[in-house]
Every structure is written in C-alpha cells, then in structure tokens.
Scaffold this motif. Structure first.
Motif, short mmCIF file in Angstrom:
data_model
loop_
_atom_site.label_atom_id
_atom_site.label_comp_id
_atom_site.label_asym_id
_atom_site.label_seq_id
_atom_site.Cartn_x
_atom_site.Cartn_y
_atom_site.Cartn_z
N LEU A 164 -1.50 -10.60 -46.25
CA LEU A 164 -1.92 -9.35 -46.89
C LEU A 164 -0.95 -8.21 -46.61
N ALA A 165 -0.30 -8.24 -45.45
CA ALA A 165 0.66 -7.19 -45.11
C ALA A 165 2.03 -7.44 -45.74
N GLY A 166 2.22 -8.59 -46.36
CA GLY A 166 3.52 -8.90 -46.94
C GLY A 166 4.53 -9.42 -45.96
N ASP A 167 4.09 -9.78 -44.75
CA ASP A 167 5.02 -10.32 -43.75
C ASP A 167 5.42 -11.76 -44.06
N VAL A 168 4.55 -12.48 -44.76
CA VAL A 168 4.87 -13.84 -45.21
C VAL A 168 4.52 -13.94 -46.68
N ASP A 169 5.11 -14.94 -47.34
CA ASP A 169 4.88 -15.14 -48.77
C ASP A 169 3.81 -16.17 -49.06
N LEU A 170 3.56 -17.06 -48.09
CA LEU A 170 2.61 -18.16 -48.32
C LEU A 170 2.00 -18.56 -46.99
N ILE A 171 0.72 -18.88 -46.99
CA ILE A 171 0.07 -19.42 -45.81
C ILE A 171 -0.69 -20.69 -46.19
N ASP A 172 -0.86 -21.58 -45.20
CA ASP A 172 -1.71 -22.73 -45.40
C ASP A 172 -2.98 -22.56 -44.56
N GLN A 173 -3.85 -23.55 -44.62
CA GLN A 173 -5.11 -23.50 -43.87
C GLN A 173 -5.78 -22.14 -44.02
N VAL A 174 -5.99 -21.73 -45.26
CA VAL A 174 -6.65 -20.44 -45.48
C VAL A 174 -8.02 -20.48 -44.82
N PRO A 175 -8.32 -19.54 -43.94
CA PRO A 175 -9.62 -19.55 -43.26
C PRO A 175 -10.75 -19.53 -44.27
N THR A 176 -11.76 -20.36 -44.06
CA THR A 176 -12.83 -20.47 -45.05
C THR A 176 -13.53 -19.14 -45.33
N PRO A 177 -13.72 -18.23 -44.34
CA PRO A 177 -14.36 -16.96 -44.69
C PRO A 177 -13.50 -16.09 -45.61
N ASP A 178 -12.20 -16.38 -45.71
CA ASP A 178 -11.29 -15.54 -46.49
C ASP A 178 -11.02 -16.08 -47.89
N ILE A 179 -11.46 -17.30 -48.20
CA ILE A 179 -11.07 -17.92 -49.47
C ILE A 179 -11.51 -17.09 -50.66
N ASP A 180 -12.79 -16.71 -50.72
CA ASP A 180 -13.28 -15.95 -51.88
C ASP A 180 -12.61 -14.59 -51.96
N ARG A 181 -12.43 -13.95 -50.81
CA ARG A 181 -11.80 -12.63 -50.79
C ARG A 181 -10.38 -12.69 -51.32
N LEU A 182 -9.60 -13.68 -50.89
CA LEU A 182 -8.23 -13.81 -51.36
C LEU A 182 -8.18 -14.23 -52.82
N ARG A 183 -9.16 -15.02 -53.25
CA ARG A 183 -9.20 -15.44 -54.65
C ARG A 183 -9.39 -14.24 -55.58
N ARG A 184 -10.11 -13.25 -55.10
CA ARG A 184 -10.37 -12.05 -55.93
C ARG A 184 -9.23 -11.04 -55.89
N ASN A 185 -8.26 -11.24 -55.01
CA ASN A 185 -7.14 -10.31 -54.86
C ASN A 185 -6.11 -10.59 -55.95
N ASP A 186 -5.91 -9.61 -56.86
CA ASP A 186 -5.02 -9.87 -58.00
C ASP A 186 -3.55 -9.87 -57.62
N ARG A 187 -3.23 -9.61 -56.35
CA ARG A 187 -1.85 -9.72 -55.87
C ARG A 187 -1.52 -11.13 -55.38
N LEU A 188 -2.55 -11.98 -55.29
CA LEU A 188 -2.38 -13.28 -54.67
C LEU A 188 -2.80 -14.41 -55.61
N LEU A 189 -2.36 -15.60 -55.27
CA LEU A 189 -2.78 -16.82 -55.95
C LEU A 189 -3.19 -17.84 -54.90
#
Length: 520
Positions: free
Chosen positions: A227-252
């Motif tokens: 979210l801070a832009g320090d990395v371009d890609l992460i794996d093992q997305v924490p399950t509590p964050d999946i829906d939140r990141l899915r709704r973020n139009d800056r991310l895929l």
C-alpha cells in the motif's frame, strides 16, 4: 472525486515508471538456503527456479513442459532417455551437458543436514548412462513412469563449478550459479535477494532487468509495504486483507486454488513417553497415546474443518481430509470431509483408556503459511473441548522446522504443496516409512510407518498404466486417512496482490517468481 482519482492514477504510473526496470517483490516466507538441493520446500524452490533450471518443469497448472531437456522417452521397461537442449550455458559461461546432469544426481544424497531431501525425486533411479554430450539415460528399479515428473523438481548444477561445494558457499552467493533467467547478485539470509536478468538466457527473456526479492514474513508489514508503494507485488495476501485490497482501484489480485494441504503431524515414533504429552497432573505418560488409532481418530473427529475455512481462513481455503484437491489426479471422490463430532471423539478417547483425556502441547510456525498460528490455536481449542487439554507453542519457521526435523514434537502443524500435479511425491515424502537410503519419508517428521501403505505406494510407482496407477494412489490415500497417519485440515488458495501496470501468472504450486511477472 474523479479529478483526484485521475491525479492519483497519474502519480502512481509515474512512480511505477521510475521503477519499471526493477521488480520489487514482497514474499511471505523465508528462503532457508540458497543451495537448491538443501531443503525441498516451496519458498526455496521458487527462489531456485529464478537462478537454476530443471530438465523439465511444470507450468502454472502443473502440466509438464520441456526445459533443459527438449525430449524424453522410455526406451525400455526400466530405462528413460533424455535429449538435452544444446547451446545452454551456465552464468559463468560453462556449457550445460549430460555430465552436469549425472553430477547433479550424484550430489543430491550427499547434501549434509538436509531437513527435506530431494532424494524423494531421484530414489527410483539406480544408474546413469551418458550416451553423448547431450543424451543421457536413467536406469530405474523396474518400471518408473513418474521419472519425468520427478526430475521436473530437480535443479541442475555444473560439475566443474559445484564439485565439492558446500551449502554455505551457496548461501554466501559465491556458488549460486545456474542456467536460469536471473543471476544472483546478492543474498542476505532471512532478508532479501537481489537478482539481475541473465541476458544470455536460452529461454524467454524476463520483463525486468533487476529484481529486489524481499522476505517480509509479517502479514501486516507485507500489506503495508504494498500500500505504501515500497513493493510492487506481494504473495500470501493475508486473508483479512483480501476483500479490502480487491476493492482498491490502485491494485490487482491474482489468485488460483492451490495444491497445498495443511495438516497436523503426530508422534508415531515413540511407544513410550512422548515429549509434550503428560497426564492431567503434568506427569509424563508411560505410553504414547498417539500410537493408538482410536486416539488419532478422536483428534481428527474433533477438528471442525468447516469452521477453520470460514472463520480462520475467511473463505480462502477448502476443507479436506486428503492430499489432493477435487479434480486433481489422485483425489478420492468418495472420501468426504466428516463433520466435527465431539461426542464420538470423547467416546473413542475413553475406549482407548483416556476417559479424562491428557495434556498436549501443540507446535507450529507463526510466519510460514497463511494464518498458521491461528490454525494451531483453533485446532488446539477443538482438542481441549474433547478432553485433550492443550497448550500452544509457535515460533518462526526456521527454528520450528529444525526442531520438527529432529522429531522433538508430539503434534505439530506442517504442510505439503504438490508441484508435480499428482500425489505420489507427497505421499512418498510425507507418509512413507522414513528410509534415507531409499529416499522415502523425506519429510515424514512424525515417523509414521505402515508397511501395507508402503507396499501400495511401491506398486503404484511401478504401474505404467495411468488410470490403474491413479486408482492405486487413491487406495493409498484411503489407507493413510483410515489409519489417521496425518490429520489434514484444508487446502489453501493462493492469492497475490500487485500494483496496476504489471501482470502476474498465478501458479497452483504457489511459487512466486519474477519470470511470471510482466508489464501490462
């Protein structure tokens, strides 16, 4: 709002453009060694596949594809012939030849202190014949239909460069020289690896010139870095964050059902006292309760797998008692997931001579699998409800797995991820009787041993007919589950998250590799 969003998007693209030649990856598990033959676990294998190549490999859906071998065929009941790709060079300029393949197979059983040996993939091979510089034959212990599948898991080394080289030399980076799409520039154990593109690579050219491969094992830290832009890609997305990141139009998000099952291994080795089992007053028991199948069945019946999937994994998993997902080779359709049954579990404990239960410390990692510590906690609570009073002891994976590999625990959480697309390698590694010389039971850390199961696996390993072999493997799975050799809980879903502007090919084997990332 629209104007603000447009400005944000422009700033995002400008920032990404500045880093377009460098891919910054945040991975959720540590690489325990840069030696590609030291520890057969997914994070190490993912890293190795960026620097080293195998004779074959599996694609994103676990199908075999050629790599350093252009072709392979059975030339007899117990002989496989591989034709090697010409013009391949190691990073130091040495040619890749059949001698390097022979050396690689010689080295694997000689790797010292391996906590998970690659011998599981070479145990069928009894001899190697170099026909010419780019043709090699493998002689096997009778029919061995899975030799190509197994060798797709073995990174190839250079006889000249790696002869006599220790694991430590790989960990310093001095010996980390392969034929792969990237060269290792710097490696800091437990922290990060820095790689540069191999512009002389024989295969497809990677999209990025450099890779910053960071190990961020803290879930919140990994999401925050994205979210801070320090990395371009992460794996093992924490399950509590999946829906939140899915709704973020800056991310895929990139996701796929996995072939990794989570299970609890049990102490099958000790007949007498087990190190973390006592009576209710804290005194060691004279005999190990886990040697009694009724106790093991009670523990399995106590596990509410549906609750683990919905409450702990937040839907990013599938409940199971077996080792392959639905639709995969070796899945047993008539082996349903049982409902948790605490009453029957208590009756089984009483029948086994433990009407008042006993005390048990349950171990596991806290930084290796999604929600691993929470899973240990949840299952421990389920066992406490049937009278097996539990304590939980979780630790970073590196220290935990070293102790588990020394058979120090009584019950502990681990996993197996199939990278071959079939169950033979997993069953042979996780549940076959430990035998270093034969290469079986390489990660059988509970030392489960069932001669009938071993014999069934051996028959399946020699069966050339695919349908018959699958039926044999299904029967082996039934035997393992009926005997409660392990207690499976669920299959993971693999989820990656990334900034817009890049694309990622999701893999069922969960490997996070720079060559699978491209610019949109």
């Amino acid at each position: 709002m629209k104007k603000t969003g447009t400005i944000a998007a422009a700033l995002l693209l400008a920032t990404f453009g500045a880093h377009a030649q460098t891919l910054r990856m945040g991975v959720g598990a540590q690489i325990t060694s840069a030696d590609p033959h030291f520890h057969n676990i997914s994070p190490n294998n993912a890293f190795a596949s960026m620097v080293f190549d195998n004779l074959l490999e599996t694609d994103a859906n676990a199908r075999l594809v050629p790599m350093l071998a252009e072709g392979w065929r059975a030339v007899g009941e117990d002989v496989w012939e591989f034709k090697l790709r010409r013009g391949v060079r190691f990073h130091n300029g040495n040619d890749f030849t059949a001698e390097d393949v022979a050396f690689t197979l010689e080295r694997i059983p000689q790797v010292l202190n391996s906590p998970g040996s690659f011998r599981t993939y070479t145990q069928a091979i009894r001899g190697v014949e170099i026909v010419d510089s780019h043709t090699i034959r493998f002689r096997t212990n009778g029919p061995a239909p899975l030799v190509p599948t197994d060798l797709a898991q073995v990174p190839m080394l250079d006889r000249e460069t790696h002869g006599g080289v220790t694991t430590e030399a790989f960990n310093t980076g001095r010996a980390t020289i392969g034929t792969g799409p990237f060269r290792l520039q710097h490696f800091r154990s437990g922290d990060r690896a820095e790689l540069v593109r191999n512009d002389d690579y024989w295969g497809r050219r990677p999209a990025f010139a450099t890779v910053d491969y960071r190990m961020i094992t803290n879930d919140a830290g990994r999401t925050a870095a994205l979210l801070a832009g320090d990395v371009d890609l992460i794996d093992q997305v924490p399950t509590p964050d999946i829906d939140r990141l899915r709704r973020n139009d800056r991310l895929l998000l990139s996701e796929i059902d996995a072939m990794r099952y989570i299970y609890f291994a049990l102490d099958h080795m000790r007949t007498g006292p087990s190190p973390f089992i006592t009576d209710n007053d804290g005194r060691p028991l004279d005999r190990n309760p886990l040697k009694d199948v009724r106790v093991r069945r009670a523990l399995s019946l106590a596990v509410d797998r549906a609750a683990i999937v919905s409450r702990v994994m937040e839907g990013a998993a599938t409940a199971t008692v077996q080792v392959m997902p639905p639709g995969a080779i070796g899945f047993v359709p008539d082996l349903p997931v049982p409902r948790a049954d605490a009453d029957t579990a208590r009756s089984l404990l009483a029948e086994a001579g433990y009407p008042n239960g006993f005390r048990l410390t349950v171990h596991g990692p806290n930084d290796r699998y999604p929600n691993d510590a929470r899973i240990v906690q949840a299952v421990s609570q389920m066992w406490t409800r049937i009278g097996v009073r539990t304590q939980v002891d979780v630790a970073p994976y590196a220290s935990f797995i070293a102790r588990a590999s020394r058979q120090e625990f009584s019950a502990f959480l681990v996993s197996w991820g199939s990278s071959t697309g079939e169950p033979m390698a997993g069953l042979r590694s996780v549940a076959a009787t430990y035998d270093q010389a034969r290469g079986t039971g390489a990660v059988n850390r509970g030392r489960y041993s069932n001669p009938e199961f071993d014999a069934q696996l051996a028959r399946a390993a020699r069966e050339l007919d695919d349908a018959k072999r699958e039926a044999m493997l299904q029967e082996a799975t039934r035997m393992l589950i009926a005997d409660v050799g392990i207690i499976s809980t669920h299959l993971q879903k693999n989820v990656w998250a990334m900034r817009r502007g890049i694309a990622h090919e999701a893999r069922v084997d969960e490997r996070t590799r720079a060559q699978d990332v491209s610019l949109r």
